[in-house]
Scaffold this motif. Structure first.
Motif, mmCIF file in Angstrom:
data_model
loop_
_atom_site.group_PDB
_atom_site.id
_atom_site.type_symbol
_atom_site.label_atom_id
_atom_site.label_comp_id
_atom_site.label_asym_id
_atom_site.label_seq_id
_atom_site.Cartn_x
_atom_site.Cartn_y
_atom_site.Cartn_z
ATOM 1 N N LEU A 99 32.019 47.773 28.570
ATOM 2 C CA LEU A 99 30.707 47.765 29.219
ATOM 3 C C LEU A 99 30.571 46.518 30.070
ATOM 4 O O LEU A 99 31.014 45.434 29.690
ATOM 5 C CB LEU A 99 29.583 47.816 28.186
ATOM 6 N N VAL A 100 29.906 46.690 31.220
ATOM 7 C CA VAL A 100 29.652 45.581 32.140
ATOM 8 C C VAL A 100 28.182 45.630 32.529
ATOM 9 O O VAL A 100 27.701 46.657 33.030
ATOM 10 C CB VAL A 100 30.537 45.661 33.402
ATOM 11 N N ALA A 101 27.459 44.538 32.300
ATOM 12 C CA ALA A 101 26.078 44.403 32.773
ATOM 13 C C ALA A 101 26.108 43.690 34.116
ATOM 14 O O ALA A 101 26.656 42.592 34.228
ATOM 15 C CB ALA A 101 25.230 43.629 31.765
ATOM 16 N N LEU A 102 25.521 44.316 35.136
ATOM 17 C CA LEU A 102 25.631 43.820 36.508
ATOM 18 C C LEU A 102 24.335 43.166 36.957
ATOM 19 O O LEU A 102 23.290 43.250 36.295
ATOM 20 C CB LEU A 102 25.992 44.978 37.446
ATOM 21 N N ALA A 103 24.422 42.527 38.124
ATOM 22 C CA ALA A 103 23.277 41.790 38.642
ATOM 23 C C ALA A 103 22.163 42.698 39.135
ATOM 24 O O ALA A 103 21.048 42.232 39.372
ATOM 25 C CB ALA A 103 23.731 40.868 39.784
ATOM 26 N N ASP A 104 22.422 43.999 39.335
ATOM 27 C CA ASP A 104 21.364 44.925 39.754
ATOM 28 C C ASP A 104 20.642 45.540 38.570
ATOM 29 O O ASP A 104 20.012 46.590 38.700
ATOM 30 C CB ASP A 104 21.941 46.027 40.645
ATOM 31 N N TYR A 105 20.753 44.900 37.390
ATOM 32 C CA TYR A 105 20.060 45.282 36.159
ATOM 33 C C TYR A 105 20.575 46.611 35.596
ATOM 34 O O TYR A 105 19.865 47.278 34.840
ATOM 35 C CB TYR A 105 18.539 45.390 36.370
ATOM 36 N N SER A 106 21.769 47.016 35.925
ATOM 37 C CA SER A 106 22.346 48.246 35.396
ATOM 38 C C SER A 106 23.537 47.919 34.511
ATOM 39 O O SER A 106 24.079 46.812 34.550
ATOM 40 C CB SER A 106 22.778 49.175 36.537
ATOM 41 N N ILE A 107 23.951 48.921 33.710
ATOM 42 C CA ILE A 107 25.102 48.794 32.813
ATOM 43 C C ILE A 107 26.073 49.908 33.171
ATOM 44 O O ILE A 107 25.685 51.075 33.238
ATOM 45 C CB ILE A 107 24.692 48.898 31.336
ATOM 46 N N LYS A 108 27.323 49.532 33.378
ATOM 47 C CA LYS A 108 28.351 50.511 33.724
ATOM 48 C C LYS A 108 29.456 50.468 32.682
ATOM 49 O O LYS A 108 29.796 49.403 32.164
ATOM 50 C CB LYS A 108 28.940 50.246 35.110
ATOM 51 N N CYS A 109 29.988 51.635 32.390
ATOM 52 C CA CYS A 109 31.104 51.775 31.454
ATOM 53 C C CYS A 109 32.334 52.213 32.240
ATOM 54 O O CYS A 109 32.269 53.171 33.022
ATOM 55 C CB CYS A 109 30.765 52.791 30.359
ATOM 56 N N PHE A 110 33.452 51.494 32.048
ATOM 57 C CA PHE A 110 34.693 51.792 32.751
ATOM 58 C C PHE A 110 35.816 51.975 31.736
ATOM 59 O O PHE A 110 35.729 51.529 30.589
ATOM 60 C CB PHE A 110 35.077 50.657 33.718
ATOM 61 N N ASP A 111 36.870 52.647 32.206
ATOM 62 C CA ASP A 111 38.096 52.792 31.424
ATOM 63 C C ASP A 111 39.148 51.864 32.028
ATOM 64 O O ASP A 111 39.449 51.951 33.214
ATOM 65 C CB ASP A 111 38.580 54.242 31.458
ATOM 66 N N LYS A 112 39.714 50.982 31.199
ATOM 67 C CA LYS A 112 40.628 49.974 31.734
ATOM 68 C C LYS A 112 41.993 50.553 32.105
ATOM 69 O O LYS A 112 42.707 49.958 32.923
ATOM 70 C CB LYS A 112 40.822 48.833 30.728
ATOM 71 N N ASP A 113 42.344 51.684 31.528
ATOM 72 C CA ASP A 113 43.636 52.289 31.856
ATOM 73 C C ASP A 113 43.569 53.105 33.135
ATOM 74 O O ASP A 113 44.413 52.964 34.021
ATOM 75 C CB ASP A 113 44.112 53.170 30.692
ATOM 76 N N THR A 114 42.559 53.956 33.246
ATOM 77 C CA THR A 114 42.431 54.798 34.449
ATOM 78 C C THR A 114 41.662 54.116 35.575
ATOM 79 O O THR A 114 41.681 54.613 36.705
ATOM 80 C CB THR A 114 41.719 56.099 34.085
ATOM 81 N N ARG A 115 40.952 53.008 35.245
ATOM 82 C CA ARG A 115 40.134 52.290 36.232
ATOM 83 C C ARG A 115 39.034 53.164 36.826
ATOM 84 O O ARG A 115 38.576 52.942 37.940
ATOM 85 C CB ARG A 115 40.982 51.720 37.372
ATOM 86 N N GLN A 116 38.617 54.173 36.097
ATOM 87 C CA GLN A 116 37.594 55.081 36.567
ATOM 88 C C GLN A 116 36.281 54.807 35.833
ATOM 89 O O GLN A 116 36.293 54.439 34.650
ATOM 90 C CB GLN A 116 38.009 56.539 36.339
ATOM 91 N N PRO A 117 35.137 54.958 36.528
ATOM 92 C CA PRO A 117 33.855 54.804 35.836
ATOM 93 C C PRO A 117 33.609 55.952 34.864
ATOM 94 O O PRO A 117 33.895 57.112 35.170
ATOM 95 C CB PRO A 117 32.833 54.801 36.986
ATOM 96 N N VAL A 118 33.059 55.602 33.705
ATOM 97 C CA VAL A 118 32.770 56.600 32.676
ATOM 98 C C VAL A 118 31.306 56.985 32.692
ATOM 99 O O VAL A 118 30.964 58.166 32.636
ATOM 100 C CB VAL A 118 33.179 56.062 31.289
ATOM 101 N N SER A 119 30.418 55.996 32.828
ATOM 102 C CA SER A 119 28.986 56.293 32.851
ATOM 103 C C SER A 119 28.255 55.124 33.505
ATOM 104 O O SER A 119 28.829 54.036 33.691
ATOM 105 C CB SER A 119 28.450 56.536 31.438
ATOM 106 N N TRP A 120 26.984 55.382 33.808
ATOM 107 C CA TRP A 120 26.132 54.394 34.472
ATOM 108 C C TRP A 120 24.766 54.487 33.820
ATOM 109 O O TRP A 120 24.126 55.534 33.845
ATOM 110 C CB TRP A 120 26.063 54.695 35.971
ATOM 111 N N MET A 121 24.301 53.378 33.231
ATOM 112 C CA MET A 121 23.031 53.361 32.500
ATOM 113 C C MET A 121 22.050 52.417 33.184
ATOM 114 O O MET A 121 22.398 51.276 33.493
ATOM 115 C CB MET A 121 23.275 52.908 31.055
ATOM 116 N N ARG A 122 20.844 52.918 33.409
ATOM 117 C CA ARG A 122 19.783 52.141 34.044
ATOM 118 C C ARG A 122 18.533 52.160 33.170
ATOM 119 O O ARG A 122 18.352 53.061 32.349
ATOM 120 C CB ARG A 122 19.445 52.701 35.432
#
Length: 1075
Positions: A99-122
């Motif tokens: 999980l990564v919390a970003l400066a635009d107040y959102s949370i994104k989930c990524f997969d480190k192997d595929t480098r693809q986004p899994v979900s986006w939470m606001r």
């Protein structure tokens, strides 16, 4: 200290040379410059470890997320978010996601192997300061200053939301380890505990009332979830006991600490989760690690010049990653920072001291560099503990163990309690075995990779846990690289497995424990390799024969040898017949005694189980018994072992054959060659030969399989082709039958279709006939309606034509009256104009005559002799010329007036004829136009003739006066100038008069134009009366064209009249001059 600049690389090594950590404990320093040409450093902002503690995430200011694998010495760029991150989490249930919390107040989930986004939470409206993951990895809590939200990481949907008043902000909300409790900490120092499932408030920690307010800003919990550390804007650290919900202790940091930015516990593998070492990061950028019990500072990292802004501690307590003030990452090895970490927390023996109890509870302690110091603050007595000095005699020095332990004392403790405390067992084992922890030597062994003998280990020893499988492979490969015999030993996985399972998070300790066990407790095991160690088994059989002859005779009677009842226990180290707790208890005693204790334990196990063994007679029963767990009291077995150790005679005592304990050497591991090398080498060669034969066999089998597969494929193709041909023939025959049937059906359908066509044709003809009759009737009706409409239109047009004719007649009558009035006005104006012109001409003639008389008077003075004759001739000529000119002018005007009057009379007559005979108007109009043109031509001919006569007379007068002009040439020069001026003024006046005459609507030419136009209009109107189908638009166009033609003719007549008037004036003037 190695510095690695990762720059724009996406993967690579963390350090380029594998070396032991420096005295400062720094493994490597990682920086990132924007580009190779620029020295601007991109700052790292956040770090987070995974659950294994071997990898961690790091996010920089540009939004790049890196994964650093310390065990593999690799880093990799896994995501580019494009914006700075404010929090990271790497301990999710799916280990490849983060999980990564970003400066635009959102949370994104990524997969480190595929480098693809899994979900986006606001859902947050402010910056996210922390992310907390549940121990199951299925839930997460995100915290901002105004709200905290609970997320389900399986569906990535928000489950609950915690809102607070604006006056009270949220500091941090997080899960307690290994529980369903959520702690929420607020800016007013209040702390609440909630049930994560129901969000029911379990309890609230009391806010400390005495002392200054701390303003909590940072929090940490031990791994067992029983102790909470909280600190903030002071140098005090509060330790709360979450079980009793009371303030346990207050730790006062040194005076130079003003504010605490970060706290976290340093885990230890031997403390059972009750972490005793707390890391405290203050405002000066120094991270200090202290013992919360003794308040002793063990070590510190960072400095004023190289300050730390943020830190993350490995869950296993092996590494620390710090974000420096310069923006770089620094990786520390905790084990090389200080040896104090490996010491026992407190001695087991304490000295009782006298002292008076204080009035209040002694909670506050100061941090100090040494132990046993007393500090007094605010009238309270601080608790202290005095360590008992270890005073030993010279004889006991051989029992000294590392880290301040003593083997005799440990043996006494073991005999008293039967086992070591589970909390300190691993620590005591490491001390008893004198582990050297040769990092470099172990790294050299592991760098060789997996040994060929253990590549397919999972096929022979399948283990459910992949992590445990890899750990066992790693340790066995290291042992095989250390000594070749271990690559040929079949029972080595059974021997090493319990230690691998126990030390699976620390492969170095596991390897050294197994190696120490092999070197000391497995002495003489490999002398008869690959056979079992008969010499060692004989030692055990001798002890059994001495203490229990009956049982040994029973074994002999049943054909059971020591290879059946003793060797299974030794090769597995009792791991097959004992439970985990029993096995740990046994090896607490094994490691605390002589290596012969293990053989005595085998004999004790057999003797303790003599009752069921005496009942067994089948060899399979004995095999089953010594390979499965049995009901056995481990304490009784250990007592029996000690009894055997004490009561066995010296001649059969195994300790006489086995050497004393020898630890592994420091720096490098000892050489192990106590085995028949030729057998091992022969087995290695045979194994290599067999492997080559297997490879050759596999290659040949592969070729045979390919040939067989090719033959099968070709045969299948042939069979398929034949089958296909048969199917084609069958299909062709079937289709031929189908076609015949279809043709027959088609013929029938054609016959039916022809009949239907005939019926349709008849119906069509009948419909066409009816439609034709209907159409004819419709046409008749339409024509009848059209005729009626035409009759109505003709009647309307006739009525309209009658009205237009009547209106036209009335208009003609009105126009006739207007023409009569205009004719009368024209006659009056013509008379007035003629009188005016005549007066003007007379005035001009008189003027010219006067001028001529004045000129002549000048000539009379010069010519006296011929004055009379010339005067008479001049008078006669002048009078004749004047009379002729006057007569011509009068005649011209009279003729012109008569002609115009006659023309007007003719026009009146023509109008009457046009009104009476409308059908003849057009022809008569043409005749009138021709007559007018002929009259005008005759008039112009008369005028031209008269002008010619006047010209002849003027030439005669000129010849007569030529001689006179030659005489008076000098006097005439001046007169000519004067005459030029007079001529110019006269021409100007005449031109103006002619222009006025031409512009006047009452002139003869204007009247003529009007008469002609009116006549044309009358003729057109009359023509419209005769022709009913005349088009008004076409008539207007013809009238316009005729009008333009008449205007052009009038302009030409005006030009001619102006020229004639000029010619007429010039000879008259010359005649006057001649007179």
């Amino acid at each position: 200290m190695q510095v690695t600049d990762i720059g724009s690389r996406e993967d690579g090594k963390i350090w380029h040379r594998k070396s032991v950590s420096s005295k400062y404990g720094v493994l490597a320093t990682v920086t990132r410059n924007a580009s190779a040409r620029q020295t601007k450093t991109v700052r790292f902002l956040q770090v987070a470890f995974d659950t294994t503690g071997e990898s961690f995430l790091a996010g920089d200011h540009h939004g790049n997320i890196y994964v650093f694998d310390i065990s593999r010495n690799r880093f990799k760029l896994v995501q580019k978010t494009g914006q700075a991150c404010t929090a990271l989490a790497f301990n999710l249930r799916r280990t490849t996601e983060f999980l990564v919390a970003l400066a635009d107040y959102s949370i994104k989930c990524f997969d480190k192997d595929t480098r693809q986004p899994v979900s986006w939470m606001r859902g947050h409206e402010g910056a996210i300061s922390s992310l907390s993951i549940h121990s199951s990895g299925s839930y997460a809590i995100s915290t901002s200053s105004d709200t905290a939200q609970l997320w389900n990481l399986d569906t990535f949907k928000r489950k609950r939301k915690l809102n607070v008043r604006q006056s009270v902000g949220i500091q941090k909300v997080f899960f307690l380890p290994h529980s369903n409790t959520i702690l929420s900490c607020f800016s007013d120092d209040s702390i609440f505990a909630w049930e994560s499932d129901t969000l029911f408030c379990k309890y609230e920690l009391p806010v400390p009332q005495d002392g200054p307010r701390i303003h909590y800003r940072t929090f940490a919990v031990t791994q067992d979830g029983k102790t909470l550390a909280a600190a903030g804007r002071s140098n005090l650290v509060h330790l709360w006991c979450l079980d009793s919900r009371q303030l346990l202790r207050v730790i006062q940091m040194p005076p130079k600490v003003k504010t605490v930015r970060f706290v976290d516990f340093l885990p230890d593998s031997f403390d059972g989760g009750s972490n005793q070492i707390l890391g405290v990061l203050s405002q000066d950028g120094i991270l200090r690690f202290i013992n919360i019990q003794s308040c002793k500072q063990f070590f510190e990292i960072g400095s004023h010049e190289d300050a730390i802004t943020l830190a993350a501690i490995c869950p296993k307590g092996h590494h620390i990653v710090a974000v420096m003030d310069s923006g770089a990452l620094r990786i520390y090895d905790v084990r090389s920072l200080t040896p104090e970490i490996s010491k026992p927390p407190q001695p087991l023996l304490k000295r009782v001291t006298k002292g008076k109890s204080s009035e209040g509870s002694c909670l506050k302690r100061k941090v100090y560099a040494g132990a046993g110091q007393h500090v007094k603050t605010s009238g309270r007595r601080i608790q202290s503990k005095v360590l008992l000095s270890a005073v030993f005699t010279l004889d006991d020095k051989e029992n000294d163990l590392p880290n301040g332990l003593n083997k005799k004392r440990l043996q006494a403790l073991l005999r008293a309690f039967g086992e070591y405390p589970a909390k300190y067992r691993m620590f005591i084992w490491r001390s008893l075995l004198h582990l050297s922890e040769n990092h470099a030597a172990f790294s050299s062994l592991t760098d060789k990779g997996l040994h060929s003998a253990y590549v397919c280990l999972q096929e022979h020893y399948p283990i459910k846990s992949h992590k445990l499988q890899r750990g066992l492979q790693r340790v066995l490969s290291a042992l095989a690289h250390w000594a070749a015999v271990f690559g040929e030993t079949d029972y080595l996985p059974l021997l090493a497995f319990p230690f691998v399972k126990l030390f699976q998070n620390n492969p170095l300790i596991c390897f050294e424990v197994v190696a120490t066990v092999i070197v000391n407790w497995c002495q003489h095991w490999f002398e008869y390799f690959p056979n079992p160690p008969l010499n060692v088994l004989n030692l055990a059989e001798n002890v059994l024969a001495h203490h229990d002859k009956e049982l040994l005779q029973h074994f002999v009677a049943c054909g059971v040898t020591s290879q059946l009842y003793a060797w299974p226990l030794l090769e597995t180290l009792f791991s097959e017949v004992l439970m985990t707790e029993e096995w740990l208890k046994l090896f607490d005693n094994v490691f605390s005694n002589h290596p012969s204790f293990l053989l005595m334990a085998v004999v004790a196990y057999v003797t303790c189980c003599r009752a069921p063994l005496l009942l067994c007679t089948d060899k399979k029963d004995f095999e089953y018994f010594f390979h499965h767990q049995n009901s056995l009291d481990i304490s009784a077995m250990l007592k029996e072992t000690y009894r055997l150790m004490d009561s066995t005679p010296a001649d059969i005592q195994p300790s006489a054959v086995l050497s004393d304990f020898e630890p592994l050497t420091q720096g490098q591991y000892p050489i192990f060659n106590k085995y028949p090398t030729f057998i091992v080498e022969y087995q290695s060669q045979e194994r290599e030969r067999i492997r080559q034969q297997e490879v050759e066999y596999l290659r040949e089998r592969q070729e045979v399989q390919e040939l067989h597969a090719e033959a099968v494929r070709q045969q299948a193709e042939f069979e398929a082709w034949y089958k296909q041909q048969e199917l084609l023939l069958q299909g062709e025959e079937q289709r031929r039958r189908i076609l015949q049937e279809e043709e027959r059906k088609l013929a029938q359908q054609r016959a039916r279709l022809a009949a239907m066509k005939r019926e349709l044709k008849v119906k069509e003809l009948s419909l066409v006939d009816s439609s034709r009759r209907r159409f004819l009737k419709h046409q008749q009706d339409q024509r009848r309606i059209q005729l009626k409409r035409l009759d109505d239109e003709i009647q309307g047009k006739m009525a309209l034509l009658d009205q237009e004719t009547a209106a036209t007649v009335q208009g003609i009558e009105v126009r006739q009256m207007e023409l009569d009035a205009q004719r009368q006005m024209f006659e009056q104006q013509l008379a007035k104009e003629q009188e005016r012109v005549s007066q003007t001409v007379r005035a001009e003639v008189d003027t010219r005559r006067c001028r001529a008389e004045i000129i002549d008077s000048t000539f009379q003075n010069l010519i006296q002799t011929d004055a009379d004759i010339s005067q008479k001739n001049k008078k006669m000529l002048e009078e004749s010329l004047a009379e002729v000119g006057q007569m011509e002018v009068d005649a011209d005007w009279q003729a012109e007036v008569n002609k115009r009057l006659e023309k007007a009379e003719r026009q009146e007559k023509q109008r009457e004829r046009l009104v009476n005979f409308s059908k003849q108007t057009h022809a008569k109009e043409e005749k009138v136009a021709q007559l007018m043109l002929e009259v005008q031509g005759k008039q112009w001919d008369d005028v031209v003739a008269k002008q010619a006569k006047l010209e002849e007379k003027r030439r005669v007068a000129t010849t007569v006066n030529a001689r006179q002009r030659s005489l008076i040439s000098q006097e005439t020069e001046e007169t000519e100038k004067h005459h030029g001026k007079l001529r110019k003024s006269l021409e100007d006046s005449l031109n103006q008069q002619m222009e006025k005459r031409l512009r006047s609507p009452c002139s003869s030419r204007g009247l003529l134009h009007k008469t002609q136009s009116e006549t044309t209009n009358i003729s057109l109107i009359s023509q419209s009366d005769d022709s009913i189908g005349f088009s008004l638009d076409r008539g207007r166009g013809e009238l316009d064209s005729k009008e333009r033609e008449l205007m052009q003719e009038i302009r030409e007549l005006r030009t001619k009249l102006a020229a004639r008037a000029t010619d007429f004036i010039s000879p008259s003037t010359s005649s006057v001059h001649s007179h």
